[in-house]
Design a protein around this motif. Sequence first.
Motif, PDB file in Angstrom:
ATOM      1  N   PHE A  41       0.847  -1.194   0.000  1.00  0.00           N
ATOM      2  CA  PHE A  41       0.000   0.000   0.000  1.00  0.00           C
ATOM      3  C   PHE A  41       0.877   1.236   0.000  1.00  0.00           C
ATOM      4  N   ASP A  42       0.721   2.076  -1.041  1.00  0.00           N
ATOM      5  CA  ASP A  42       1.489   3.309  -1.185  1.00  0.00           C
ATOM      6  C   ASP A  42       0.578   4.519  -1.170  1.00  0.00           C
ATOM      7  N   ASP A  43       1.052   5.580  -0.521  1.00  0.00           N
ATOM      8  CA  ASP A  43       0.386   6.879  -0.474  1.00  0.00           C
ATOM      9  C   ASP A  43       1.252   7.839  -1.281  1.00  0.00           C
ATOM     10  N   PHE A  44       0.820   8.152  -2.522  1.00  0.00           N
ATOM     11  CA  PHE A  44       1.615   9.082  -3.327  1.00  0.00           C
ATOM     12  C   PHE A  44       0.982  10.472  -3.261  1.00  0.00           C
ATOM     13  N   ARG A  45       1.462  11.228  -2.283  1.00  0.00           N
ATOM     14  CA  ARG A  45       0.931  12.570  -1.994  1.00  0.00           C
ATOM     15  C   ARG A  45       2.081  13.569  -2.004  1.00  0.00           C
ATOM     16  N   ASN A  46       1.964  14.608  -2.816  1.00  0.00           N
ATOM     17  CA  ASN A  46       3.059  15.553  -2.920  1.00  0.00           C
ATOM     18  C   ASN A  46       2.567  16.883  -3.475  1.00  0.00           C
ATOM     19  N   ASP A  47       3.144  17.955  -2.996  1.00  0.00           N
ATOM     20  CA  ASP A  47       2.815  19.290  -3.491  1.00  0.00           C
ATOM     21  C   ASP A  47       3.898  19.847  -4.408  1.00  0.00           C
ATOM     22  N   ARG A  48       4.933  19.054  -4.664  1.00  0.00           N
ATOM     23  CA  ARG A  48       6.049  19.495  -5.499  1.00  0.00           C
ATOM     24  C   ARG A  48       6.091  18.655  -6.774  1.00  0.00           C
ATOM     25  N   PRO A  49       5.671  19.213  -7.916  1.00  0.00           N
ATOM     26  CA  PRO A  49       5.639  18.439  -9.163  1.00  0.00           C
ATOM     27  C   PRO A  49       6.960  17.751  -9.495  1.00  0.00           C
ATOM     28  N   GLN A  50       8.078  18.365  -9.157  1.00  0.00           N
ATOM     29  CA  GLN A  50       9.372  17.755  -9.468  1.00  0.00           C
ATOM     30  C   GLN A  50       9.603  16.453  -8.703  1.00  0.00           C
ATOM     31  N   THR A  68      -5.817   1.717  -7.958  1.00  0.00           N
ATOM     32  CA  THR A  68      -5.365   3.103  -7.882  1.00  0.00           C
ATOM     33  C   THR A  68      -6.564   3.996  -7.601  1.00  0.00           C
ATOM     34  N   TYR A  69      -6.465   4.808  -6.552  1.00  0.00           N
ATOM     35  CA  TYR A  69      -7.537   5.711  -6.138  1.00  0.00           C
ATOM     36  C   TYR A  69      -6.946   7.113  -6.075  1.00  0.00           C
ATOM     37  N   VAL A  70      -7.464   8.015  -6.899  1.00  0.00           N
ATOM     38  CA  VAL A  70      -6.918   9.365  -7.022  1.00  0.00           C
ATOM     39  C   VAL A  70      -7.801  10.356  -6.261  1.00  0.00           C
ATOM     40  N   ASP A  91     -11.510   9.311  -9.011  1.00  0.00           N
ATOM     41  CA  ASP A  91     -11.619   8.129  -9.874  1.00  0.00           C
ATOM     42  C   ASP A  91     -10.813   6.949  -9.320  1.00  0.00           C
ATOM     43  N   VAL A  92     -11.213   5.757  -9.758  1.00  0.00           N
ATOM     44  CA  VAL A  92     -10.562   4.511  -9.332  1.00  0.00           C
ATOM     45  C   VAL A  92     -10.278   3.652 -10.550  1.00  0.00           C
ATOM     46  N   GLN A  93      -9.108   3.008 -10.543  1.00  0.00           N
ATOM     47  CA  GLN A  93      -8.836   1.986 -11.541  1.00  0.00           C
ATOM     48  C   GLN A  93      -8.430   0.703 -10.825  1.00  0.00           C
ATOM     49  N   TRP A  94      -9.117  -0.374 -11.176  1.00  0.00           N
ATOM     50  CA  TRP A  94      -8.767  -1.699 -10.654  1.00  0.00           C
ATOM     51  C   TRP A  94      -8.244  -2.509 -11.833  1.00  0.00           C
ATOM     52  N   MET A  95      -6.939  -2.811 -11.818  1.00  0.00           N
ATOM     53  CA  MET A  95      -6.322  -3.538 -12.914  1.00  0.00           C
ATOM     54  C   MET A  95      -5.969  -4.954 -12.476  1.00  0.00           C
ATOM     55  N   THR A  96      -6.534  -5.922 -13.169  1.00  0.00           N
ATOM     56  CA  THR A  96      -6.173  -7.315 -12.963  1.00  0.00           C
ATOM     57  C   THR A  96      -5.052  -7.647 -13.937  1.00  0.00           C
ATOM     58  N   ALA A  97      -3.816  -7.749 -13.416  1.00  0.00           N
ATOM     59  CA  ALA A  97      -2.673  -8.011 -14.292  1.00  0.00           C
ATOM     60  C   ALA A  97      -2.721  -9.433 -14.845  1.00  0.00           C
ATOM     61  N   GLY A  98      -3.152 -10.379 -14.014  1.00  0.00           N
ATOM     62  CA  GLY A  98      -3.275 -11.764 -14.471  1.00  0.00           C
ATOM     63  C   GLY A  98      -1.994 -12.287 -15.087  1.00  0.00           C
ATOM     64  N   GLN A 119      -2.152   3.577  -4.026  1.00  0.00           N
ATOM     65  CA  GLN A 119      -2.163   2.347  -4.796  1.00  0.00           C
ATOM     66  C   GLN A 119      -2.039   1.163  -3.852  1.00  0.00           C
ATOM     67  N   LEU A 120      -2.942   0.207  -4.042  1.00  0.00           N
ATOM     68  CA  LEU A 120      -2.993  -1.017  -3.253  1.00  0.00           C
ATOM     69  C   LEU A 120      -2.766  -2.204  -4.175  1.00  0.00           C
ATOM     70  N   TRP A 121      -1.932  -3.156  -3.755  1.00  0.00           N
ATOM     71  CA  TRP A 121      -1.749  -4.392  -4.507  1.00  0.00           C
ATOM     72  C   TRP A 121      -2.472  -5.515  -3.780  1.00  0.00           C
ATOM     73  N   ALA A 122      -3.275  -6.265  -4.528  1.00  0.00           N
ATOM     74  CA  ALA A 122      -3.962  -7.443  -3.994  1.00  0.00           C
ATOM     75  C   ALA A 122      -3.459  -8.681  -4.724  1.00  0.00           C
ATOM     76  N   ASN A 123      -3.237  -9.737  -3.988  1.00  0.00           N
ATOM     77  CA  ASN A 123      -2.742 -10.980  -4.571  1.00  0.00           C
ATOM     78  C   ASN A 123      -3.852 -11.696  -5.333  1.00  0.00           C
ATOM     79  N   LEU A 124      -3.447 -12.537  -6.282  1.00  0.00           N
ATOM     80  CA  LEU A 124      -4.373 -13.425  -6.979  1.00  0.00           C
ATOM     81  C   LEU A 124      -4.096 -14.862  -6.549  1.00  0.00           C
TER      82      LEU A 124
END
Length: 303
Positions: A41-50, A68-70, A91-98, A119-124
């Motif tokens: 589980f990652d929290d990608f939060r930032n106020d600096r574009p660089q 991915t939840y924005v 918005d949310v994207q749920w990607m099944t890499a399979g 972003q959260l990773w779930a096992n298959l």
Amino acid sequence: MSIRPIHAQSQATPTMEGAGVKLHRAFGFQEPDMLDPFLLFDDFRNDRPQDFQAGFPWHPHRGIETITYVLNGTVDHGDSLGNSGTLGAGDVQWMTAGSGILHQEMPKGNAQGQMHGFQLWANLPSSLKMTQPRYQDVKGTDIPEIIDDDGTRVKVIVGQFWGKSGPVDGIAADPQYLDIFVPAGVKKTFPVDTYRRAFAYVFDGAGVFADASAPGGVLLEKEVMGEEVNIRDMSGNRTLIRFGTGDEVTVQAGPEGIRFLLISGAPIQEPIAWHGPIVMNTQDELRQAMADLRNDRFIRPAH
């Protein structure tokens, strides 16, 4: 009803991923069965574009699902199957890499240069490791939000809650993914299926979570809005709370309220062989995935 005990509480730690994106990681890569079926589980939060605009260029995934939840800014995405699009705020994207996919994710800040998402990773399970890749892109306007009489707000991203169903479905881990806000001083209890692993991640405000392992729920018996509870006793920004077994989670919000994700899922309880963005069951399967990458056989034809 039984309150879930708190097994552990920790702060997300700064790390760097992709082409130099600075983010905070709540868990991942260590003790992969700790929150089975969830891996990272990652929290990608930032106020600096660089610090984030270099993004996550082309990289592979196999054997997992990524969620991915924005909240702020946008994420442009594309993959080796020809899919592309943009995730906006809410918005949310749920990607099944399979069986395997190559994709990229390029974050952009909002008008103030701010970027925030998770972003959260779930096992298959082994039976679905090599399933056909699949996307579910969901607009924030399609995510149901429940507003209770006391001002508590719950966005139901995945699963069922208080009579509402989230728009993402067909997920192997059968998860429940909730975005919850509890107003200042309000004490609230949320049901969680007993047989699921569960965690909360606080990202705004602060509050106190009840702990069944301590009589009376520890600090919840005190007045959070008063002087008896120091703000340092509360779970605040970027705090991960990992719960034990029970069928409910109780929190009392601090003076600014509390907003957190409450996520649970059915454990898979299978062996894990993990290398970066590829998660299989055995080392042989992992070696095969790496060989497929080297020999341009990673992407399987649709069937």
